[in-house]
Scaffold this motif. Structure first.
Motif, PDB file in Angstrom:
ATOM      1  N   GLY A  34       0.781  -1.238   0.000  1.00 14.26           N
ATOM      2  CA  GLY A  34       0.000   0.000   0.000  1.00 14.26           C
ATOM      3  C   GLY A  34       0.805   1.277   0.000  1.00 14.26           C
ATOM      4  O   GLY A  34       0.294   2.341   0.373  1.00 14.26           O
ATOM      5  N   LYS A  35       2.059   1.215  -0.460  1.00 11.39           N
ATOM      6  CA  LYS A  35       2.907   2.419  -0.480  1.00 11.39           C
ATOM      7  C   LYS A  35       2.356   3.477  -1.435  1.00 11.39           C
ATOM      8  O   LYS A  35       2.273   4.654  -1.089  1.00 11.39           O
ATOM      9  N   THR A  36       1.999   3.041  -2.659  1.00 16.83           N
ATOM     10  CA  THR A  36       1.508   3.995  -3.653  1.00 16.83           C
ATOM     11  C   THR A  36       0.215   4.652  -3.178  1.00 16.83           C
ATOM     12  O   THR A  36       0.047   5.877  -3.298  1.00 16.83           O
ATOM     13  N   GLU A  37      -0.701   3.866  -2.603  1.00 15.89           N
ATOM     14  CA  GLU A  37      -1.959   4.418  -2.113  1.00 15.89           C
ATOM     15  C   GLU A  37      -1.701   5.412  -0.983  1.00 15.89           C
ATOM     16  O   GLU A  37      -2.361   6.455  -0.893  1.00 15.89           O
ATOM     17  N   LEU A  38      -0.729   5.099  -0.118  1.00 14.86           N
ATOM     18  CA  LEU A  38      -0.366   6.008   0.968  1.00 14.86           C
ATOM     19  C   LEU A  38       0.124   7.339   0.414  1.00 14.86           C
ATOM     20  O   LEU A  38      -0.328   8.416   0.836  1.00 14.86           O
ATOM     21  N   VAL A  39       1.056   7.275  -0.535  1.00 18.53           N
ATOM     22  CA  VAL A  39       1.634   8.498  -1.089  1.00 18.53           C
ATOM     23  C   VAL A  39       0.576   9.304  -1.843  1.00 18.53           C
ATOM     24  O   VAL A  39       0.510  10.537  -1.738  1.00 18.53           O
ATOM     25  N   LYS A  40      -0.269   8.618  -2.600  1.00 15.74           N
ATOM     26  CA  LYS A  40      -1.318   9.327  -3.346  1.00 15.74           C
ATOM     27  C   LYS A  40      -2.326   9.977  -2.398  1.00 15.74           C
ATOM     28  O   LYS A  40      -2.811  11.085  -2.659  1.00 15.74           O
ATOM     29  N   GLU A  41      -2.661   9.290  -1.303  1.00 14.53           N
ATOM     30  CA  GLU A  41      -3.563   9.871  -0.314  1.00 14.53           C
ATOM     31  C   GLU A  41      -2.952  11.133   0.283  1.00 14.53           C
ATOM     32  O   GLU A  41      -3.646  12.143   0.471  1.00 14.53           O
ATOM     33  N   PHE A  42      -1.661  11.082   0.559  1.00 17.67           N
ATOM     34  CA  PHE A  42      -0.974  12.259   1.105  1.00 17.67           C
ATOM     35  C   PHE A  42      -0.964  13.411   0.092  1.00 17.67           C
ATOM     36  O   PHE A  42      -1.170  14.571   0.451  1.00 17.67           O
ATOM     37  N   GLY A 193      -3.770 -12.349   5.310  1.00 16.85           N
ATOM     38  CA  GLY A 193      -2.727 -11.603   5.985  1.00 16.85           C
ATOM     39  C   GLY A 193      -3.096 -10.129   6.038  1.00 16.85           C
ATOM     40  O   GLY A 193      -4.250  -9.748   5.845  1.00 16.85           O
ATOM     41  N   GLY A 194      -2.105  -9.283   6.276  1.00 12.65           N
ATOM     42  CA  GLY A 194      -2.356  -7.852   6.438  1.00 12.65           C
ATOM     43  C   GLY A 194      -2.085  -7.019   5.206  1.00 12.65           C
ATOM     44  O   GLY A 194      -2.048  -5.788   5.295  1.00 12.65           O
ATOM     45  N   THR A 195      -1.903  -7.660   4.056  1.00 10.57           N
ATOM     46  CA  THR A 195      -1.658  -6.895   2.824  1.00 10.57           C
ATOM     47  C   THR A 195      -2.954  -6.226   2.379  1.00 10.57           C
ATOM     48  O   THR A 195      -3.943  -6.924   2.101  1.00 10.57           O
ATOM     49  N   PRO A 196      -2.989  -4.903   2.311  1.00  5.31           N
ATOM     50  CA  PRO A 196      -4.248  -4.208   2.030  1.00  5.31           C
ATOM     51  C   PRO A 196      -4.948  -4.678   0.753  1.00  5.31           C
ATOM     52  O   PRO A 196      -6.169  -4.836   0.738  1.00  5.31           O
ATOM     53  N   MET A 197      -4.184  -4.916  -0.310  1.00  9.29           N
ATOM     54  CA  MET A 197      -4.820  -5.331  -1.555  1.00  9.29           C
ATOM     55  C   MET A 197      -5.560  -6.657  -1.391  1.00  9.29           C
ATOM     56  O   MET A 197      -6.667  -6.827  -1.896  1.00  9.29           O
ATOM     57  N   TYR A 198      -4.951  -7.600  -0.681  1.00  7.31           N
ATOM     58  CA  TYR A 198      -5.580  -8.901  -0.499  1.00  7.31           C
ATOM     59  C   TYR A 198      -6.831  -8.773   0.375  1.00  7.31           C
ATOM     60  O   TYR A 198      -7.861  -9.388   0.103  1.00  7.31           O
ATOM     61  N   LEU A 199      -6.725  -7.969   1.424  1.00  9.88           N
ATOM     62  CA  LEU A 199      -7.859  -7.768   2.329  1.00  9.88           C
ATOM     63  C   LEU A 199      -9.076  -7.204   1.597  1.00  9.88           C
ATOM     64  O   LEU A 199     -10.205  -7.620   1.832  1.00  9.88           O
ATOM     65  N   THR A 200      -8.825  -6.252   0.701  1.00  8.47           N
ATOM     66  CA  THR A 200      -9.939  -5.578   0.041  1.00  8.47           C
ATOM     67  C   THR A 200     -10.471  -6.358  -1.155  1.00  8.47           C
ATOM     68  O   THR A 200     -11.520  -5.995  -1.703  1.00  8.47           O
ATOM     69  N   LEU A 201      -9.790  -7.413  -1.565  1.00  5.68           N
ATOM     70  CA  LEU A 201     -10.327  -8.258  -2.635  1.00  5.68           C
ATOM     71  C   LEU A 201     -11.488  -9.122  -2.150  1.00  5.68           C
ATOM     72  O   LEU A 201     -12.368  -9.489  -2.932  1.00  5.68           O
TER      73      LEU A 201
END
Length: 468
Positions: A34-42, A193-201
């Motif tokens: 979720g690095k890209t999503e974090l940076v884009k949110e910022f 696990g805790g990977t955001p992409m997997y959680l939201t799928l």
């Protein structure tokens, strides 16, 4: 997609941005975290230029970078011959307006031209420091970011003003996303696990069985080939690494066991294990009372719950999954899933211990982890900073309530944990999916703490964050 959590990371970026000087921030972490999503949110409500590097020729990357700058300033795209000119053009523009400049997947630039960090050093020293702008370098290749950007040998060493090592969500963070009851929430976390992409799928309106079949066991699903894709982006020949990960996921956790399961001799195996650790795909664990570097009692575990699930159930059963995924789930996965989830439950209970320490419900412990010696094993042991107190805990993901047998077993094993002072204070805790037999808590002294799954879920609910 809804953006979840990352409050601390966003606050850190905001604090840096609001500081009076220029900032150079390094954001890195495993793929899909979720690095890209974090940076884009910022960047969302701040003036910014976002450039995503790609695996393509250097001159084309440079052209695209310059085009991004020109487009932001509504400028005619200049003719640029090298990276020094490209960064010079950016510097010229930053003297007219303060911006956040993001270079995402920075390792792709380095792979085409390993002098890029030197060009950036010049840009930072000669130009960026004279502005109030922020440069963010973001990357998924942890080894490249640590060596070529953060490492002592890098031209950029010592210039960063902040760094964020973005981690997968803890269970507490993931619980905000997982729309199941307490039992299925832990089971679901043991799969995604805790990977955001997997959680939201996962669609939490569907059953866990339906989600696993549609999102993991379907040959057209993203997660069906995800681990293989991740390995191929990091390694030229992933076959042996995959066999090692499968062996560890299936319970071969010591170097000798891994060697026996894979047929890889101990010499080459140690290098493979080192690489997998560097990529954060496996973790080396030693008993919490042992010295990490010196101990020969090391075990390895797959560092991500989804990868552990995939290498345990998907990789060994690919042929059957192609033919009959429902049969694989019902016949292979479902009967064994409690064993898989039990390991995840131990990690969740470790989180509970740290949370209880943070709230002052437990006294402080400086180290918390597993302990084992010969045939004895304790799921969680906490070591007090001044060696006068020890916490010993067991975690049971079983269908029956926990009773006196576990209490006596833990008391007996406690005597074999050689650590601390002879008159150390011993505290105990039990965690149980199915609760406890009647009157157990009343029969135990105050040195014992008992946690049901409902207690754990309440502790991790969002409203509990206001707890002092």
């Amino acid at each position: 997609m809804t953006f979840y959590n990352r409050v601390e990371e966003l606050n850190a970026l905001a604090s840096a941005f609001e500081s009076p000087n220029a900032d150079f921030v390094v954001v890195y972490g495993r793929r899909r975290v979720g690095k890209t999503e974090l940076v884009k949110e910022f960047c969302n409500e701040r003036p910014h230029i976002y450039f995503l590097a790609a695996q393509e020729a250097e001159n084309r990357q440079r052209e695209k970078f310059v085009e991004q700058i020109a487009n932001y300033f509504d400028d005619r795209v200049p003719r640029i011959d090298g990276w020094d000119d490209a960064f010079g053009y950016l510097a010229e523009k930053l003297h007219t307006e303060d911006l956040v400049v993001v270079i995402d997947e920075f390792p792709y630039l380095i792979s085409e031209n390993d002098s890029i960090p030197s060009y950036l050093q010049g840009f930072f020293d000669e130009h960026l420091q004279e502005t109030d702008s922020m440069l963010i370098l973001c990357g998924s290749s942890v080894s490249t970011m640590e060596s070529e950007v953060l490492g002592h040998e890098s031209p950029l060493y010592g210039r960063r003003t902040a760094q964020l090592d973005v981690q997968p969500f803890s269970f507490k963070q993931a619980r905000e996303v997982i729309g199941y009851d307490a039992v299925d929430a832990v089971r679901s976390y043991a799969i995604t696990g805790g990977t955001p992409m997997y959680l939201t799928l996962f669609d939490y309106r569907q059953s866990l069985r339906e989600n696993v079949q549609s999102q993991v066991l379907s040959p057209t699903a993203v997660l069906y080939n995800e681990p293989e894709f991740l390995l191929r982006t990091e390694l030229r020949s992933p076959a042996r690494y995959m066999s090692i990960l499968e062996a560890i996921a299936l319970g071969h956790t010591t170097p000798n066991e891994i060697s026996g399961a894979t047929g890889i001799n101990s010499g080459p195996l140690s290098k493979y294990l080192q690489t997998l650790r560097r990529l954060r795909l496996i973790e080396r664990e030693v008993p919490v009372t042992a010295s990490g570097k010196k101990s020969k009692r090391s075990r390895y575990g797959v560092a991500d719950e989804f990868l552990r699930f995939w290498f345990r159930y998907v990789e060994p059963n690919r042929s059957s999954i192609e033919e009959a995924p429902a049969i694989v789930y019902d016949g292979t996965i479902a009967p064994d899933l409690p064993t898989h989830v039990a390991t995840t439950f131990e990690s969740v209970c470790q989180e509970v211990v740290w949370e209880a320490i943070r709230r002052g419900e437990f006294e402080p412990y400086s180290e918390v982890g597993r302990w084992w010696y010969k045939e004895d094993e304790i799921d969680i042991v906490g070591l007090a900073p001044n060696k006068d107190r020890i916490l010993l805990a067991e975690c049971k993901w079983t269908s029956e309530p926990v009773g006196d047998a576990l209490v006596e077993s833990l008391r007996a094993k406690a005597e074999n944990v050689r650590w601390g002072q002879s008159d150390r204070e011993e505290r105990f805790a039990l965690f149980s999916k199915s609760g406890f037999v009647e009157n157990l808590e009343e029969d135990l002294p105050e040195t014992w703490s008992l946690f049901t799954l409902e207690d754990i879920d309440t502790m991790f609910s969002p409203e509990q964050d206001s707890h002092p």
